[in-house]
Design a protein around this motif. Sequence first.
Motif, PDB file in Angstrom:
ATOM      1  N   GLN A 178      31.315  73.685  32.820  1.00 32.90           N
ATOM      2  CA  GLN A 178      31.188  72.268  33.225  1.00 32.90           C
ATOM      3  C   GLN A 178      31.303  71.334  32.022  1.00 32.90           C
ATOM      4  O   GLN A 178      31.320  70.122  32.186  1.00 32.90           O
ATOM      5  CB  GLN A 178      29.843  72.011  33.920  1.00 32.90           C
ATOM      6  N   HIS A 182      37.144  67.942  33.762  1.00 34.40           N
ATOM      7  CA  HIS A 182      37.720  68.392  35.031  1.00 34.40           C
ATOM      8  C   HIS A 182      37.485  67.351  36.111  1.00 34.40           C
ATOM      9  O   HIS A 182      36.761  66.385  35.916  1.00 34.40           O
ATOM     10  CB  HIS A 182      37.081  69.719  35.457  1.00 34.40           C
ATOM     11  N   ASP A 184      36.333  67.649  40.344  1.00 35.94           N
ATOM     12  CA  ASP A 184      35.841  68.674  41.270  1.00 35.94           C
ATOM     13  C   ASP A 184      36.752  68.831  42.481  1.00 35.94           C
ATOM     14  O   ASP A 184      36.973  69.939  42.959  1.00 35.94           O
ATOM     15  CB  ASP A 184      34.453  68.299  41.822  1.00 35.94           C
ATOM     16  N   HIS A 273      35.549  64.136  34.648  1.00 37.53           N
ATOM     17  CA  HIS A 273      34.196  64.111  34.097  1.00 37.53           C
ATOM     18  C   HIS A 273      33.852  65.456  33.468  1.00 37.53           C
ATOM     19  O   HIS A 273      34.596  66.436  33.637  1.00 37.53           O
ATOM     20  CB  HIS A 273      33.186  63.786  35.204  1.00 37.53           C
TER      21      HIS A 273
HETATM   22 FE   LIG Z   1      32.192  68.591  37.987  1.00 43.87          FE
END
Ligand SMILES: [Fe+2]
Length: 313
Positions: A178, A182, A184, A273
């Motif tokens: 994370q 990326h 989502d 993010h």
């Molecule tokens: Fe994420």
Amino acid sequence: MGIFSVFSKDKSFALPVIGSVRLNQLGLHLFRIRLADVFLTLRRFQVMGPFRPQEYKQFKQDGILALENFLPDDEFQKLLNEVQYTITTTDQHTPIQSYGEEGFGDKHKHAWGFDRYDGGTLNRFYNITAEQPSTQAFIHNKRLKKITKALAGSYHDGSKYFLYKLFHGKEEQNADIQKVIHRDTFHSAIKLWYFLEDVEPKHGPFHYAPGTHKMTRERLQWEKQRSIKASSENKGGAFRIEKEELDALSEEPLKAYPVKANTLVIADIRGFHCRGQALENQARLSIYANIRPSPYLPALPLALTKRIAGLFK
Ligand SMILES: [Fe+2]
Ligand SMILES: O=C(O)CCC(=O)C(=O)O
């Protein structure tokens, strides 16, 4: 069946149809993005009519909000005491283990909630129960409900919420995926963190590139290329992006959101993010929700959503 997954929230390009190179060359992925946006507009209208909360304009522009001093001081203090009591008793009962897992780990369920690892980072999610009146009051807070309803375009109850402690591990030994930039989802959806303690750079604040939730012509082009590549490699659909590539695509750079306690951060996680780098053993404490309505359905009344969910149990 593959064709049904076109109209679901499925995003893996390892799946049939969604992951067809040919169909994505013809624009299937872009069709799914655009259609999801039509449904989002429809759902927002359904749940709010023509009215929008005052926070909406900025969210629409940036894809992220950081609302400081969200609760009055006395309410915040009461809530913090209650949360600290809950997590301290839980952690005494089930101490945080230092095993990590590669990549996106499995859920380790407990009576009080669950643990999930991102590499060496632990995400500990604690259920919110009736014995936590101040936390209940928070998740039913009128302003919060109005904002989440309008942004996600959905009816939802408190069941999406958890107390959430994030505990950073050893990044060099077991990297946290994370912490790579990326997005989502291919459709808009929101995640929120109401931070109960200050988040400083050493705690690995949330990072977001404002405006990248918008589907500009360049972004759609990028999405198309990536969908074709991911289909040919049978890859997942949470696309990672290099910093240089993001800088070329985004008007604004990736920005860190270190915040004071009592700040509500809400982000459209279709925008780019990541989680910031942090010092080992540092923690972030929040109340968290992941609100991801089905992208190709109208907003369903809660009773119906629960009944449908019951059919699949
Ligand atoms: Fe994420
Ligand atoms: O924990 C964070 O700061 C963000 C992690 C992330 O990428 C996510 O929850 O989608």
